[in-house]
Design a protein around this motif. Structure first.
Motif, short mmCIF file in Angstrom:
data_model
loop_
_atom_site.label_atom_id
_atom_site.label_comp_id
_atom_site.label_asym_id
_atom_site.label_seq_id
_atom_site.Cartn_x
_atom_site.Cartn_y
_atom_site.Cartn_z
N SER A 22 -2.85 9.87 -10.96
CA SER A 22 -2.02 9.53 -9.80
C SER A 22 -1.59 8.07 -9.84
O SER A 22 -0.56 7.72 -9.27
N CYS A 23 -2.36 7.21 -10.52
CA CYS A 23 -1.95 5.81 -10.63
C CYS A 23 -0.62 5.70 -11.34
O CYS A 23 0.27 4.96 -10.91
N SER A 24 -0.46 6.46 -12.44
CA SER A 24 0.81 6.34 -13.15
C SER A 24 1.94 6.89 -12.30
O SER A 24 3.05 6.36 -12.32
N TYR A 25 1.65 7.93 -11.50
CA TYR A 25 2.71 8.44 -10.64
C TYR A 25 2.93 7.58 -9.41
O TYR A 25 4.00 7.62 -8.80
N LEU A 26 1.92 6.76 -9.05
CA LEU A 26 2.14 5.81 -7.96
C LEU A 26 3.16 4.76 -8.38
O LEU A 26 3.97 4.31 -7.57
N ILE A 27 3.11 4.37 -9.65
CA ILE A 27 4.11 3.40 -10.14
C ILE A 27 5.49 4.03 -10.04
O ILE A 27 6.46 3.39 -9.61
N PHE A 28 5.58 5.30 -10.40
CA PHE A 28 6.84 6.03 -10.26
C PHE A 28 7.29 6.05 -8.81
O PHE A 28 8.44 5.76 -8.48
N LEU A 29 6.32 6.35 -7.91
CA LEU A 29 6.65 6.40 -6.48
C LEU A 29 7.08 5.04 -5.98
O LEU A 29 8.02 4.93 -5.18
N GLU A 30 6.41 4.00 -6.48
CA GLU A 30 6.77 2.64 -6.07
C GLU A 30 8.23 2.35 -6.42
O GLU A 30 9.00 1.81 -5.61
N THR A 281 -8.37 2.75 -3.14
CA THR A 281 -9.67 2.51 -2.50
C THR A 281 -9.49 2.02 -1.08
O THR A 281 -10.15 2.50 -0.16
N GLY A 282 -8.58 1.03 -0.91
CA GLY A 282 -8.36 0.48 0.41
C GLY A 282 -7.87 1.54 1.37
O GLY A 282 -8.35 1.64 2.51
N ALA A 283 -6.93 2.38 0.90
CA ALA A 283 -6.42 3.44 1.76
C ALA A 283 -7.53 4.43 2.09
O ALA A 283 -7.63 4.92 3.23
N GLY A 284 -8.39 4.73 1.09
CA GLY A 284 -9.50 5.64 1.34
C GLY A 284 -10.47 5.08 2.36
O GLY A 284 -10.96 5.79 3.25
N PHE A 285 -10.74 3.77 2.26
CA PHE A 285 -11.64 3.11 3.19
C PHE A 285 -11.06 3.16 4.60
O PHE A 285 -11.77 3.45 5.58
N PHE A 286 -9.75 2.90 4.71
CA PHE A 286 -9.09 2.96 6.01
C PHE A 286 -9.17 4.37 6.58
O PHE A 286 -9.46 4.56 7.76
N THR A 287 -8.89 5.36 5.73
CA THR A 287 -8.96 6.75 6.19
C THR A 287 -10.35 7.09 6.70
O THR A 287 -10.51 7.75 7.72
N VAL A 316 -6.74 17.30 2.39
CA VAL A 316 -6.44 16.57 3.63
C VAL A 316 -6.70 15.08 3.42
O VAL A 316 -5.88 14.22 3.77
N PHE A 317 -7.86 14.77 2.84
CA PHE A 317 -8.22 13.38 2.58
C PHE A 317 -7.15 12.72 1.71
O PHE A 317 -6.65 11.62 2.00
N ALA A 318 -6.78 13.41 0.62
CA ALA A 318 -5.82 12.83 -0.31
C ALA A 318 -4.46 12.65 0.34
O ALA A 318 -3.77 11.65 0.07
N SER A 319 -4.07 13.57 1.24
CA SER A 319 -2.75 13.42 1.88
C SER A 319 -2.74 12.20 2.78
O SER A 319 -1.74 11.47 2.83
N LYS A 320 -3.85 11.99 3.52
CA LYS A 320 -3.90 10.81 4.38
C LYS A 320 -3.77 9.55 3.53
O LYS A 320 -3.06 8.60 3.89
N ILE A 321 -4.46 9.53 2.39
CA ILE A 321 -4.38 8.37 1.50
C ILE A 321 -2.95 8.18 1.02
O ILE A 321 -2.43 7.06 0.97
N LEU A 322 -2.29 9.30 0.69
CA LEU A 322 -0.91 9.22 0.17
C LEU A 322 0.02 8.63 1.22
O LEU A 322 0.86 7.78 0.90
N VAL A 323 -0.15 9.05 2.48
CA VAL A 323 0.69 8.49 3.54
C VAL A 323 0.48 6.99 3.65
O VAL A 323 1.43 6.20 3.73
N LEU A 324 -0.79 6.56 3.61
CA LEU A 324 -1.07 5.13 3.71
C LEU A 324 -0.47 4.37 2.52
O LEU A 324 0.06 3.26 2.69
N LEU A 325 -0.54 4.97 1.34
CA LEU A 325 0.03 4.31 0.16
C LEU A 325 1.54 4.15 0.32
O LEU A 325 2.11 3.11 -0.01
N PHE A 326 2.16 5.19 0.89
CA PHE A 326 3.60 5.10 1.13
C PHE A 326 3.90 3.95 2.10
O PHE A 326 4.83 3.18 1.89
#
Lengths: 418, 284
Positions: A22-30, A281-287, A316-326
C-alpha cells in the motif's frame, strides 16, 4: 500462548505485506490527489506491461506505482566520497525499523476464538505434542497491556534516522534539515503525549490498545468527546511524520532536499518508505484513540466471531486509516508550508497550553466522575470552552518580538542608507 | 562468591584499560577478548553457583543474557570510541538494551518510559549538541582533536570506576534482597480490584474480560486471568501514590521550578544590530 503466537505470526506476515504494497500505491494516490487539487488528470497511462509483457489497455495508470519502484531499484546507488560511510548506510535502516515496529500493537481485527482443542503433531520440533485448549486471542502482533505507551516510545526513537542521515551526509543543507527535524519532533512530541494522556485519563486508565476500541465501541467515539484534542493530535501526527505543512526538514526552496539530499536509489526510497509508513502509523494511532478502531458506528457488532468478522474489522480499520491518509494528502496540497518560527510558536504557545488546559479540566472531571451532575459530554464542553477561551484571550497575550520585519540590506529599497 | 566478583572486577578493569584509546599501538582487540572472556567466565560461574532461584523463565533468561551483553558491549564502546557522535549513538544502544532488561523483569512501564525519556528526549539532545560541535568531515582519525583521540588519565578513571563497582557488588549482591518478601506487599490484587473498599473497582480490563468470556462458550473468566491481575502500570502508580506521595510531590515541585528557570534563562534577549531598541518591545 501458542494460539496467540500463531495468530501473531500470521498477522505480522499479512500486515507487513499489505503495508509495503500500500505504500507504493500511496505514492500513486499522492500524485493523483495532487493532480485533482491542481485540476490536472495525474498519472493515468502506465499499464502493467512495462513495454515487455503482452498486456493491452491503460489499467487506470495503476502500473505507475510499480514502475516507480522499478525505477528506484535500477538507479545508481551513489555514495558521495566525503560522507561518514557507516552512518550514511545506517541512517535509512534506522528510519525504517521504528516505523515498522510501531505496528506491533495496533489491534487490527479484534478477537478470534480458538474453539477447537487440538494437539500439535508429534513430528514438529520444539512444539510436538503440545495440547492447545480453546482460548481467545487478539488479532494483533503483540497484545501487550501497555500498547499506547509502546507506540509513543517507538515513535520517539524515529527522529534518529533523520538526524543521523543529515549528519552523515556531510552537507550543510542536509545538516540543517536534520537539525530542524530534531527540534520539530522534540517539540511536537509533548502535545502528542499530553493528548494521549488525556485520552488514557478519561478511559479509566486503560493502556492496552484493544481496551480503547472496546471503550469506544460501547459508547461514543472519543472524537465527539474531545474534538479539539483530536485536532491537536492530528496536527502533531502531521508534524511527527514531517508532512506538509510541517515539512520544514525537507523544504525544497531552502534546503535542496533536506536530510536526504545526498541519498539516491533505494537508500532514498527507504527514507520515503519510512515517511509513508509513519503516516500510516499516525493514522492508525489516531483511529485507535479517537475514531473507535474497528468499530462501525450504529451497528452493535459482536466482540467475538469467526474469520469473517475478523476480516470485516480489519477492513473497517483500514478504511478509516485510508480516509485519514487522504485528509493528510489533501492538507499537503492545499496549505502552504509554515515558517520555522511559526512552527515552533504553534507548538509551544498554542498546542501545549491548550492541551495542558484540557488535561487539567478533564482531570477535574475524572475526579468528579461519580457526582450526580457528571456526564461525559462535559468533556466536549471543556473542549469548546478551550477554543472560546483561546479566541478571546489569544489577542491580548504578549506577542513577542516581531519576526517578519524587513531587514535593511545595504542597497535594497528598504535600506536606510540609500 | 564475593571473591569471584572481586576477581572479575579486577580482570574487567584490566580489559577496559587495554581498550581505552591511546596514542600509538592500541591493544584494543586483546582487551575486547579479555573482557568477553571475563564476562563469559563470570556468567558461567554465577549460573552454576547461584544459591537461589531467579524466578525468570528460560526464554526470559536467554533474553536477559543477550540484552546484558549488548548493554555492556555498547557501554564499553561509549567510553572507548574516538568520535563523539558514535559514542552518543552507542549510548542509545545502551538505553535500548537496558529497557530490554526491564522487559525481561516484567517492568514494561519502566522499559518504555526509559525509551521515551532517555532514548527519545535526552539522548536526541545530546546527539543534537554533539553534531553542532563536530561536522562529519573533520573528525577523521588523523586530524581529529587530541581530546577525542586520547583518553585522559585512563588508569585512574578505570581504577576508581571498578573500585566503586566492586564495592556496590559486595553490598548489593545479596541473594535475600533480590526476591521480594511477598508479605511486604500489603493488599493483594484481588483486594484492590474487587471486594470491600476496592481501590480500582471499575477497571476496563476486568469488564472486558468478563464480556469476552460471556460471549464465547466454554471459556471461563479465570482462563483470561492475565486481565484480572493488576498490570505493571497500575502497580507502579499505586506504589507511588500509596507509599511515596511526598517524594512524588517534591519531584513535581522541583520539575516545575526547573521549568520556570528554563523559561527565565531562555527569555534573555540578545540584541542584534538593526533591532529596534529594547525598551519598545519589552525586554525580559
Amino acid at each position: 500462548m501458542l494460539p496467540q503466537f500463531i495468530v501473531s505470526v500470521i498477522t505480522i506476515l499479512v500486515v507487513i505485506h499489505v503495508i509495503l504494497l500500500s505504500c507504493s500505491y500511496l505514492i500513486f494516490l499522492e500524485r493523483k490527489v495532487a493532480a485533482w487539487t491542481q485540476d490536472r488528470i495525474g498519472p493515468n497511462r502506465t499499464n502493467f506491461s512495462f513495454g515487455l509483457l503482452p498486456f493491452k489497455g491503460k489499467h487506470f495508470g495503476l502500473g505507475q506505482a510499480l514502475a516507480d519502484g522499478i525505477k528506484l531499484f535500477f538507479k545508481e546507488d551513489y555514495t558521495p566520497p566525503q560522507v561518514d560511510r557507516v552512518l550514511f548506510i545506517l541512517a535509512p535502516i534506522i528510519v525504517v525499523i521504528p516505523a515498522l515496529l510501531s505496528w506491533a500493537v495496533i489491534p487490527w481485527g479484534g478477537y478470534y476464538l480458538f474453539d477447537q482443542a487440538f494437539t500439535v503433531p508429534a513430528w514438529l520440533p520444539l512444539l510436538g505434542g503440545v495440547v492447545v485448549s480453546p482460548t481467545i486471542v487478539n488479532v494483533t502482533a503483540a497484545p501487550i497491556n501497555i500498547g499506547v505507551v509502546y507506540i509513543l516510545a517507538i515513535g520517539s526513537t524515529a527522529v534518529y534516522g533523520v538526524v543521523v542521515g543529515g549528519y552523515a551526509s556531510n552537507n550543510k543543507y542536509s545538516f540543517l534539515g536534520g537539525l530542524r527535524a530534531t527540534a520539530q519532533m522534540l517539540s511536537y512530541e509533548i502535545p502528542m503525549a499530553l493528548c494521549v494522556l488525556v485520552v488514557i485519563l478519561t478511559s479509566h486508565g486503560a493502556l492496552g490498545a484493544d481496551q480503547f476500541v472496546h471503550q469506544q465501541a460501547n459508547g461514543v467515539w472519543n472524537i465527539f468527546y474531545q474534538p479539539l484534542l483530536a485536532i491537536i493530535f492530528f496536527a502533531c501526527v502531521l508534524a511527527e511524520c514531517n508532512r506538509a505543512p510541517f515539512d520544514l526538514a525537507e523544504a525544497e526552496q531552502e534546503l535542496v532536499g533536506g536530510y536526504h539530499t545526498e541519498y539516491s536509489s533505494m537508500k532514498w526510497a527507504l527514507f520515503f518508505l519510512g515517511e509513508y509508513i509513519h503516516m500510516i502509523t499516525g493514522a492508525g494511532f489516531f483511529t485507535l484513540l479517537f475514531l473507535g478502531g474497528w468499530d462501525l458506528p450504529i451497528i452493535q457488532e459482536p466482540l467475538i466471531g469467526g474469520l469473517g468478522l475478523v476480516l470485516l474489522k480489519f477492513i473497517v480499520f483500514a478504511s478509516k486509516i485510508l480516509v485519514l491518509l487522504f485528509v493528510m494528502m489533501w492538507i499537503r496540497w492545499t496549505l502552504p508550508r509554515f515558517r520555522f518560527d511559526q512552527l515552533m510558536r504553534l507548538a509551544w504557545r498554542a498546542l501545549i497550553p491548550l492541551a495542558l488546559l484540557i488535561l487539567l479540566a478533564s482531570g477535574f472531571l475524572v475526579f468528579k466522575q461519580h457526582a450526580k451532575w457528571f456526564s461525559p459530554w462535559l468533556y466536549t464542553a471543556v473542549n469548546i470552552g478551550a477554543i472560546v477561551l483561546a479566541a478571546v484571550i489569544g489577542p491580548f497575550l504578549p506577542q513577542g518580538p516581531p519576526m517578519n520585519r524587513k531587514v535593511g540590506l545595504a542597497g535594497s529599497r528598504f535600506s536606510p542608507v540609500v | 562468591m564475593t571473591y569471584a566478583l572481586y576477581i572479575a572486577s579486577v580482570v574487567g578493569a584490566a580489559a577496559l584499560l587495554l581498550m581505552m584509546p591511546r596514542p600509538g599501538y592500541n591493544p584494543r582487540f586483546l582487551g575486547g577478548l579479555l573482557g568477553a572472556a571475563t564476562l563469559g567466565g563470570l556468567w558461567l560461574y554465577l549460573s552454576r553457583e547461584m544459591p537461589y532461584e531467579t524466578g525468570l523463565a528460560r526464554s526470559a533468561m536467554a533474553c536477559y543474557y543477550i540484552f546484558s551483553a549488548i548493554a555492556i558491549g555498547s557501554a564499553v564502546r561509549v567510553i572507548t570510541h574516538t568520535r563523539p557522535v558514535y559514542s552518543a549513538l552507542w549510548f542509545v544502544m545502551v538505553v535500548l538494551a537496558s529497557s530490554g532488561l526491564f522487559l525481561t523483569l516484567n517492568a514494561e512501564f519502566m522499559a518504555f518510559a526509559m525509551v521515551i525519556i532517555y532514548g527519545g528526549a535526552i539522548l536526541v539532545t545530546y546527539v543534537f549538541v554533539i553534531m553542532l560541535a563536530a561536522q562529519a568531515g573533520d573528525a577523521d582519525a588523523a586530524d581529529s582533536p587530541e581530546y577525542d583521540r586520547v583518553a585522559r588519565e585512563p588508569l585512574m578513571a578505570v581504577a576508581v570506576g571498578f573500585l566503586l563497582l566492586a564495592a556496590l557488588l559486595s553490598v548489593a549482591f545479596n541473594p535475600n534482597a533480590i526476591v521480594p518478601n511477598p508479605a511486604a506487599r500489603g493488599l493483594t490484587d484481588e483486594q484492590i480490584i474487587s471486594g470491600d473498599g476496592a481501590i480500582l473497582p471499575n477497571r476496563l480490563d476486568a469488564a472486558l474480560a468478563g464480556k469476552l468470556a460471556g460471549s464465547a462458550n466454554g471459556i471461563s473468566t479465570e482462563e483470561l486471568a492475565p486481565t484480572r491481575q493488576l498490570h505493571n502500570v497500575e502497580r507502579v502508580g499505586l506504589d507511588l501514590f500509596r507509599n511515596h506521595p511526598l517524594g512524588l510531590e517534591l519531584a513535581g515541585v522541583i520539575l516545575l521550578v526547573s521549568l520556570v528557570g528554563a523559561v527565565v534563562i531562555a527569555r534573555k534577549r540578545v540584541d542584534e544590530p538593526g533591532d529596534p531598541p529594547a525598551s519598545t518591545t519589552g525586554n525580559a
